[in-house]
Design an enzyme around this catalytic site. Structure first.
Site, short mmCIF file in Angstrom:
data_model
loop_
_atom_site.label_atom_id
_atom_site.label_comp_id
_atom_site.label_asym_id
_atom_site.label_seq_id
_atom_site.Cartn_x
_atom_site.Cartn_y
_atom_site.Cartn_z
N CYS A 14 0.81 -1.23 0.00
CA CYS A 14 0.00 0.00 0.00
C CYS A 14 0.84 1.27 0.00
O CYS A 14 0.30 2.37 0.03
CB CYS A 14 -0.92 0.00 1.22
C1 LIG Z 1 0.64 -4.88 3.34
S1 LIG Z 1 1.86 -6.12 3.42
C2 LIG Z 1 0.88 -7.54 3.74
C3 LIG Z 1 0.75 -7.88 5.20
C4 LIG Z 1 0.02 -9.16 5.50
N1 LIG Z 1 -1.28 -9.18 4.90
C5 LIG Z 1 -0.11 -9.36 7.00
O1 LIG Z 1 -1.24 -9.39 7.50
O2 LIG Z 1 0.90 -9.48 7.68
C6 LIG Z 1 2.34 -6.29 1.74
C7 LIG Z 1 3.38 -7.36 1.49
O3 LIG Z 1 3.58 -7.44 0.08
C8 LIG Z 1 4.92 -7.84 -0.14
N2 LIG Z 1 5.27 -7.51 -1.54
C9 LIG Z 1 5.47 -6.28 -2.09
N3 LIG Z 1 5.75 -6.38 -3.40
C10 LIG Z 1 5.72 -7.70 -3.69
C11 LIG Z 1 5.93 -8.46 -4.88
N4 LIG Z 1 6.23 -7.85 -6.04
N5 LIG Z 1 5.80 -9.80 -4.84
C12 LIG Z 1 5.50 -10.42 -3.67
N6 LIG Z 1 5.32 -9.77 -2.50
C13 LIG Z 1 5.42 -8.43 -2.52
C14 LIG Z 1 5.70 -7.08 0.91
O4 LIG Z 1 6.95 -7.73 1.16
C15 LIG Z 1 4.75 -7.10 2.10
O5 LIG Z 1 5.08 -8.15 2.97
#
Ligand SMILES: C[S@@+](CC[C@H](N)C(=O)[O-])C[C@H]1O[C@@H](n2cnc3c(N)ncnc32)[C@H](O)[C@@H]1O
Length: 397
Positions: free
Chosen positions: A75
């Site tokens: 986000c």
């Molecule tokens: C908002 S967090 C999600 C948190 C999770 N829902 C929780 O409750 O702990 C977004 C996640 O997306 C991952 N992320 C960002 N870009 C990504 C990508 N291109 N591929 C896979 N994961 C990604 C980040 O590492 C991060 O852990």
């Protein structure tokens, strides 16, 4: 429910869904500290992968035949604290929609910050999900009404194949607790007050009798000299008397249980993993609402304004009540399902065994009630369309 989670982070969302009884079969994240923490605490079904690679991961997700895909795409591009320029992170919202469209689970749940709702990325994702056949409920939920001691407003989209938009709104609203959870419900702070870095020129000192502000990466920072020299006039006690939260306390406020094992992650990474999470209690509440509907244990409330609309068409108060209760009865027979067209709704109703056992007169009453309700909904949709057109024309002028 076979569950796949995309962008799983440290596992806050997974934890809530698991508590509600979901079977987590696969989770993905690209960031090693997130994957390691998830593996240690939730399970070895997590894979480190860049989810930009839809060509590779899409078929994998589809082959798992999930009943539901859940996830909170990154986000940073939208959040109040972020830079608000749509780039790679925002594109992950599109990627989420692509995975759902490829695997076509019965359900999906997506979580993000409120600002994401107005993004170009969501407009594209929404188009894809609609084309794939999902009806959606979009709502903003404040975690403090769902057992989390934190005012954290999150935008939640729940989709189900074949439904009418808004199908789960009343059930989600009804899952709220009777009062907000406050910090003192979850952690013991003898000082009775704590400091948390305010947004902008907001208040820094809070009582344990209120929910904490939304947790961010810097939530446990000590007050800066700037704040100490110029505290907020509404601080309930002097900032020097307020506790500075520990990392463990911040994790508890964000829904992680005591003893969550962060392994060898650096303190900075742990702060980020905590801040990123969907609090597990909020995730669990959403998961239970979905399960209850899947089991046919809840039905959507008849939309507000229906009885008044019937009255305006000359019906008596008693007849309005009867029509509304017939709608509810039909919806119970349909196990809470809604449909994109009236014809499909009647077809599904007539196919149910319970409906076939009813007297012919009762059957026609239920059909008539659903027909009236469908007319009411199409009138509402027309008015909404006309309002949007008028706004668009005003903007263009
Ligand atoms: C908002 S967090 C999600 C948190 C999770 N829902 C929780 O409750 O702990 C977004 C996640 O997306 C991952 N992320 C960002 N870009 C990504 C990508 N291109 N591929 C896979 N994961 C990604 C980040 O590492 C991060 O852990």
């Amino acid at each position: 429910m076979r569950t796949v989670e995309l962008f799983c982070g440290a596992g806050g969302m997974s934890l809530g869904f698991r508590r509600a009884g979901y079977d987590l079969v696969q989770a993905y994240d690209a960031w090693e500290p997130a994957v390691a923490t998830y593996r240690r605490n939730v399970g070895s079904h997590v894979w480190r992968h860049d989810l930009k690679d839809v060509f590779t991961i899409g078929p994998m997700v589809a082959s798992l035949r999930p009943d539901i895909i859940i996830g909170g795409p990154p986000c940073q591009d939208y959040s109040a604290a972020g830079k608000k320029v749509e780039g790679d992170n925002a594109s992950m919202t599109r990627a989420f929609a692509m995975y759902v469209s490829i695997a076509r689970p019965r359900w999906f749940v997506m979580e993000n910050v409120r600002q994401a709702k107005k993004s170009r990325a969501w407009a594209d994702a929404n188009d894809m999900l609609k084309a794939a056949g999902y009806g959606m409920t979009e709502t903003v939920l404040d975690a403090s009404w769902f057992g989390v001691p934190q005012s954290r407003k999150r935008w939640i989209v729940v989709g189900r194949l074949g439904e009418r938009d808004g199908f789960l709104a009343s059930a989600l609203a009804g899952a709220r607790s009777e009062r907000r959870t406050v910090v003192g419900d979850v952690i013991d702070l003898p000082q009775g007050h704590f400091y948390m870095r305010p947004f902008g020129d907001g208040r820094g000192v809070r009582s344990v009798e209120e929910p904490a502000p939304a947790i961010i990466r810097t939530s446990r920072e000590r007050p800066w000299p700037k704040y100490l020299n110029n505290p907020h006039p509404d601080d309930p006690v002097r900032v020097e008397e307020a506790a500075v939260l520990t990392q463990d306390q911040v994790a508890r406020i964000q829904g992680f249980p005591e003893g969550w094992d962060w392994g060898s992650a650096t303190a900075k990474d742990i702060d980020q993993l905590i801040a990123n999470a969907l609090p597990s209690q909020l995730a669990e509440a959403i998961a239970r609402v979905v399960l209850a509907r899947e089991a046919g244990d809840t039905i959507p409330n008849v939309e507000g304004g229906f009885a008044q609309w019937l009255r305006r068409r000359g019906r008596s108060a008693q007849s309005c009540r009867n029509t509304k209760s017939q709608c509810n009865r039909a919806r119970r027979l349909l196990a809470g399902r809604t449909f994109t067209s009236h014809a499909l709704e009647i077809e599904a109703l007539e196919a149910t065994w319970d409906f076939q056992q009813l007297e012919v007169r009762t059957q026609s009453n239920l059909r008539a009630a659903l027909r009236l309700h469908a007319e009411f909904l199409s009138m509402k949709a027309e008015r909404q369309g006309a309002r949007l057109t008028a706004i668009a024309l005003r903007k263009a002028a």
